[in-house]
Design an enzyme around this catalytic site. Sequence first.
Site, mmCIF file in Angstrom:
data_model
loop_
_atom_site.group_PDB
_atom_site.id
_atom_site.type_symbol
_atom_site.label_atom_id
_atom_site.label_comp_id
_atom_site.label_asym_id
_atom_site.label_seq_id
_atom_site.Cartn_x
_atom_site.Cartn_y
_atom_site.Cartn_z
ATOM 1 N N SER A 23 0.816 -1.219 0.000
ATOM 2 C CA SER A 23 0.000 0.000 0.000
ATOM 3 C C SER A 23 0.852 1.273 0.000
ATOM 4 O O SER A 23 1.769 1.405 0.807
ATOM 5 C CB SER A 23 -0.876 -0.018 1.250
ATOM 6 O OG SER A 23 -1.592 1.174 1.351
ATOM 7 N N TYR A 50 -1.587 2.939 13.603
ATOM 8 C CA TYR A 50 -2.905 3.503 13.290
ATOM 9 C C TYR A 50 -3.968 2.943 14.243
ATOM 10 O O TYR A 50 -3.659 2.109 15.108
ATOM 11 C CB TYR A 50 -3.262 3.208 11.825
ATOM 12 C CG TYR A 50 -2.430 3.999 10.833
ATOM 13 C CD1 TYR A 50 -2.518 5.389 10.780
ATOM 14 C CD2 TYR A 50 -1.566 3.361 9.945
ATOM 15 C CE1 TYR A 50 -1.754 6.113 9.869
ATOM 16 C CE2 TYR A 50 -0.796 4.075 9.034
ATOM 17 C CZ TYR A 50 -0.895 5.464 9.001
ATOM 18 O OH TYR A 50 -0.149 6.175 8.113
ATOM 19 N N ARG A 58 -3.141 -6.506 8.092
ATOM 20 C CA ARG A 58 -1.749 -6.065 8.284
ATOM 21 C C ARG A 58 -1.501 -5.969 9.780
ATOM 22 O O ARG A 58 -2.056 -5.100 10.471
ATOM 23 C CB ARG A 58 -1.543 -4.711 7.587
ATOM 24 C CG ARG A 58 -0.138 -4.183 7.691
ATOM 25 C CD ARG A 58 0.568 -4.219 6.348
ATOM 26 N NE ARG A 58 1.903 -3.661 6.437
ATOM 27 C CZ ARG A 58 2.244 -2.489 5.898
ATOM 28 N NH1 ARG A 58 1.370 -1.762 5.230
ATOM 29 N NH2 ARG A 58 3.475 -2.051 6.000
ATOM 30 N N GLN A 104 -7.041 -0.893 0.548
ATOM 31 C CA GLN A 104 -6.661 -0.858 1.957
ATOM 32 C C GLN A 104 -7.619 0.027 2.749
ATOM 33 O O GLN A 104 -7.884 1.177 2.379
ATOM 34 C CB GLN A 104 -5.235 -0.346 2.169
ATOM 35 C CG GLN A 104 -4.819 -0.557 3.630
ATOM 36 C CD GLN A 104 -3.500 0.076 4.016
ATOM 37 O OE1 GLN A 104 -3.367 1.299 4.029
ATOM 38 N NE2 GLN A 104 -2.528 -0.756 4.338
ATOM 39 N N GLN A 116 13.025 10.227 -1.264
ATOM 40 C CA GLN A 116 13.048 11.637 -1.650
ATOM 41 C C GLN A 116 11.845 12.070 -2.488
ATOM 42 O O GLN A 116 11.365 13.185 -2.328
ATOM 43 C CB GLN A 116 14.340 11.942 -2.419
ATOM 44 C CG GLN A 116 15.553 12.041 -1.529
ATOM 45 C CD GLN A 116 16.822 12.271 -2.325
ATOM 46 O OE1 GLN A 116 17.699 11.426 -2.330
ATOM 47 N NE2 GLN A 116 16.927 13.391 -2.992
ATOM 48 N N GLU A 125 1.543 -0.066 12.022
ATOM 49 C CA GLU A 125 2.155 1.265 11.867
ATOM 50 C C GLU A 125 1.633 2.299 12.868
ATOM 51 O O GLU A 125 1.833 3.489 12.708
ATOM 52 C CB GLU A 125 1.958 1.782 10.425
ATOM 53 C CG GLU A 125 3.167 1.597 9.517
ATOM 54 C CD GLU A 125 3.472 0.134 9.156
ATOM 55 O OE1 GLU A 125 2.665 -0.762 9.484
ATOM 56 O OE2 GLU A 125 4.547 -0.116 8.576
ATOM 57 N N ALA A 137 19.520 14.625 -7.090
ATOM 58 C CA ALA A 137 19.392 13.694 -8.211
ATOM 59 C C ALA A 137 17.948 13.603 -8.683
ATOM 60 O O ALA A 137 17.688 13.333 -9.860
ATOM 61 C CB ALA A 137 19.909 12.330 -7.785
ATOM 62 N N HIS A 192 4.756 4.743 13.122
ATOM 63 C CA HIS A 192 5.336 5.943 12.499
ATOM 64 C C HIS A 192 6.144 6.758 13.498
ATOM 65 O O HIS A 192 7.089 7.429 13.130
ATOM 66 C CB HIS A 192 4.239 6.815 11.889
ATOM 67 C CG HIS A 192 3.710 6.263 10.601
ATOM 68 N ND1 HIS A 192 4.537 5.863 9.574
ATOM 69 C CD2 HIS A 192 2.454 6.020 10.176
ATOM 70 C CE1 HIS A 192 3.807 5.401 8.576
ATOM 71 N NE2 HIS A 192 2.544 5.477 8.918
ATOM 72 N N LYS A 207 23.901 29.189 9.451
ATOM 73 C CA LYS A 207 22.476 29.416 9.769
ATOM 74 C C LYS A 207 22.193 29.141 11.245
ATOM 75 O O LYS A 207 22.856 28.339 11.877
ATOM 76 C CB LYS A 207 21.592 28.462 8.939
ATOM 77 C CG LYS A 207 21.443 28.882 7.497
ATOM 78 C CD LYS A 207 20.399 28.056 6.787
ATOM 79 C CE LYS A 207 20.859 26.652 6.477
ATOM 80 N NZ LYS A 207 21.890 26.563 5.421
ATOM 81 N N ARG A 256 0.358 1.389 25.253
ATOM 82 C CA ARG A 256 0.890 2.735 25.018
ATOM 83 C C ARG A 256 -0.229 3.738 24.736
ATOM 84 O O ARG A 256 -0.171 4.870 25.189
ATOM 85 C CB ARG A 256 1.830 2.679 23.804
ATOM 86 C CG ARG A 256 2.415 4.009 23.359
ATOM 87 C CD ARG A 256 3.258 3.772 22.107
ATOM 88 N NE ARG A 256 3.896 4.969 21.601
ATOM 89 C CZ ARG A 256 5.046 5.467 22.081
ATOM 90 N NH1 ARG A 256 5.653 4.896 23.085
ATOM 91 N NH2 ARG A 256 5.584 6.544 21.543
#
Length: 675
Positions: free
Chosen positions: A29, A171, A219, A105, A344, A169, A661, A257, A567, A180
Amino acid sequence: MEHHALYPRLLSPLDLGFTQLRNRTLMGSMHVGLEEEKHGIDKLAAFYQERAKGGVGLIVTGGISPNIAGWVAPFSSRMSSNKHVKQHRKITQAVHSENGKICMQLLHAGRYGYHPFAVAPSALKSPISPFKPRALTKRGIQKTLKQFANAARLAQDAQYDGVEIMGSEGYLINQFFCERTNKRTDEWGGSLENRARFAIETVKSVRAAVGPHFIIIYRLSMLDLVEGGASWSDVVYLAKAIEEAGATMINTGIGWHEARVPTIATSVPRAAFTWITKRMKAEVSLPLITTNRINMPDVAEQVLQNGDADMVSMARPFLADPDLVIKAAEGRTNEINTCIACNQACLDHVFKQQRASCLVNPRACYETELNFPRVDAPKHIAVVGAGPAGCAFAINAAAKGHDVTLFDQAGDIGGQFNIAKQIPGKEEFYETLRYFRVQLRKHGVTLKLGEHLTAASFEQTKFDDIVIATGITPRTLRIPGSDHTKVMGYLDVFANPDKVGGSVAIIGAGGIGFDVAEFLVEQESLTTQPDKWLVNWGIDKAYSEAAGLMTPAKPTPARKVYLLQRKKTKVGAGLGKTTGWIHRTTLKKNDVEFFNSVEYQKVSDDGLHIVHNGEEKVLAVDNVIVCAGQEPNNGLAEALKTRGHSVHVIGGAFKAGELDAKFAIRQGSELASVI
Ligand code: FAD
Ligand code: NAP
Ligand code: SF4
């Protein structure tokens, strides 16, 4: 499709009883941003169709919420009415037209919802979202279960082959399961049975809604990697209950995450987590899917042959190459455009609410917009510079039928990728170089290496167009003592690594400053040593404690390094959204000292003299390494233009600020599509 002898397991069908999958590849997914774009559904259908045509065994869509509260972000896609069904039929028809199969999903974000309507088992804000969720009432829970079932039934109406229920993950469903995030005292929290109830009831209600002949993938978070995550025995309990509740297959989820352990970045070893799926194989009998950093067919085949799983999920590798399966089946593995796990153009874009694409394949999610049709009148084209920009242009222009000659002064193609590949954890760049090499040959590009071109080089031979892809020139230091023997450019470091002393100050903390720091402090690359890598990040294969965490090992840095910038912002703030924290953590583990707000004064025998927070300091270092950005190397372009040639400038030669790149390859490809 033939079953190539090289990949007998990967390319063998998987029988699910009521249906068969044509091979063991699952496209995992990925939310790509087209879901919410105007007219995005047609582009999304083309995107999935191309992957189905390329031979993927089973596709799973990006996460779609069963209701508004479950949105990942405001106005995320939802499956809750017939209007949505009509839209999604475009996707399922496109996939089925190529004999593919696709599951939708179902994802309820819970407290990860980036909006004020977010709900969760308990009203606890996550560390990665500014929104505090509302705790679901008991009625709210029942309603959510009905909405899950409704969304699955609508997916069935839309002709999906099944659904994947997102239970990992971090969710919503995962939030219910772990102490938790679940502090409830009713029947939905507290004991293991109570915390597992929401997951089990979701599967049961979805199964009841769709009947027996519909794929349900669950999942399952097999390794939470956060404090207060599940223990192994809890995970096994849930897996067995999910099997009992009517799931067809279980897919593996690794890490929430909010976990501070890398799970999919390029420095994660290939197939670093499949051992956890193997462990689960001893506990349940339904087919298991494994995942994370499996990016080539030989890695996938090996995982299956080890008996780690029955099927392999690859997500980003199908952004990088829609034809991965077909190429493997036809014995053309060396033509695969390999996902380098850089994030990226995919995840980093999605987190910024931009359309995803792929650094190595800019056509990903632009299938209807970026194409390379054959030309009637081929041109003679010269390309100067065989870095990523020049290679991407040359390959795609030659694929259209143009006669392309590619020049580089170096003895090999690749430009700066030949430096990037030497950074510990960036070994995947070798794959891109291999891909470029194979494609240049395949499309008949004439390669002329070891030739430094000047404007005079074009006096004899006539080309219709000249493409300048000559890259950049590193910026030099302009302070007293910048010609001191201590001072080195970053190119010198890679040319003569033995000349770098035991203590170093790096000027400039951009992507290259960080990479050079990693190159100089790390004794060895752990990316090729999975077991050491796991220990280094505190992942316990023995699963002695909940969530699979243990105290990380402390590396011994090879050198003392200071990383400096002018900076005031946090050092490393400009790095990739999903990977910057990994680089910062890696350097901190190696005792690298970060300095911002630095003024550079001079270099002397004593070292680098700076003013930091108004205070004069001398960093007594052996070397000062300059990673202060770059300037375009475009002198040749200017000279050729004045001589009247038709010149195009791409990549670093076009712009050096904000060059990467991703930009270089996209710009080269876009020019090829119109030339
Ligand atoms: P270049 O790669 O610089 O290629 C230019 C080529 O032109 C060279 O091969 C050169 O030899 C040739 N050339 C120049 N002048 C002439 C001439 N007159 N005649 C013949 N040939 C000539 N980017 C990312 O996106 N992600 C990363 O993780 C990443 N990591 C990096 C790590 C390091 C250590 C470095 C140094 C760079 C990294 N980059 C990364 C940046 C990326 O490599 C560049 O953005 C990209 O290579 C630019 O491509 P280009 O084709 O424009 O130029
Ligand atoms: P960069 O990201 O622009 O960083 C240049 C650094 O040099 C900055 O920290 C800047 O900070 C400093 N600097 C600029 N001018 C200076 C001067 N005159 N004197 C002293 N310091 C100066 O460039 P880069 O690190 O060279 O990287 C080039 C490109 O490659 C980047 O755009 C990047 O995207 C790409 N890349 C990406 C990755 C990746 O992992 N994604 C890795 C490597 C490279 P101050 O101005 O604050 O001092
Ligand atoms: Fe893989 Fe990078 Fe492409 Fe994402 S952008 S699919 S991580 S190569």
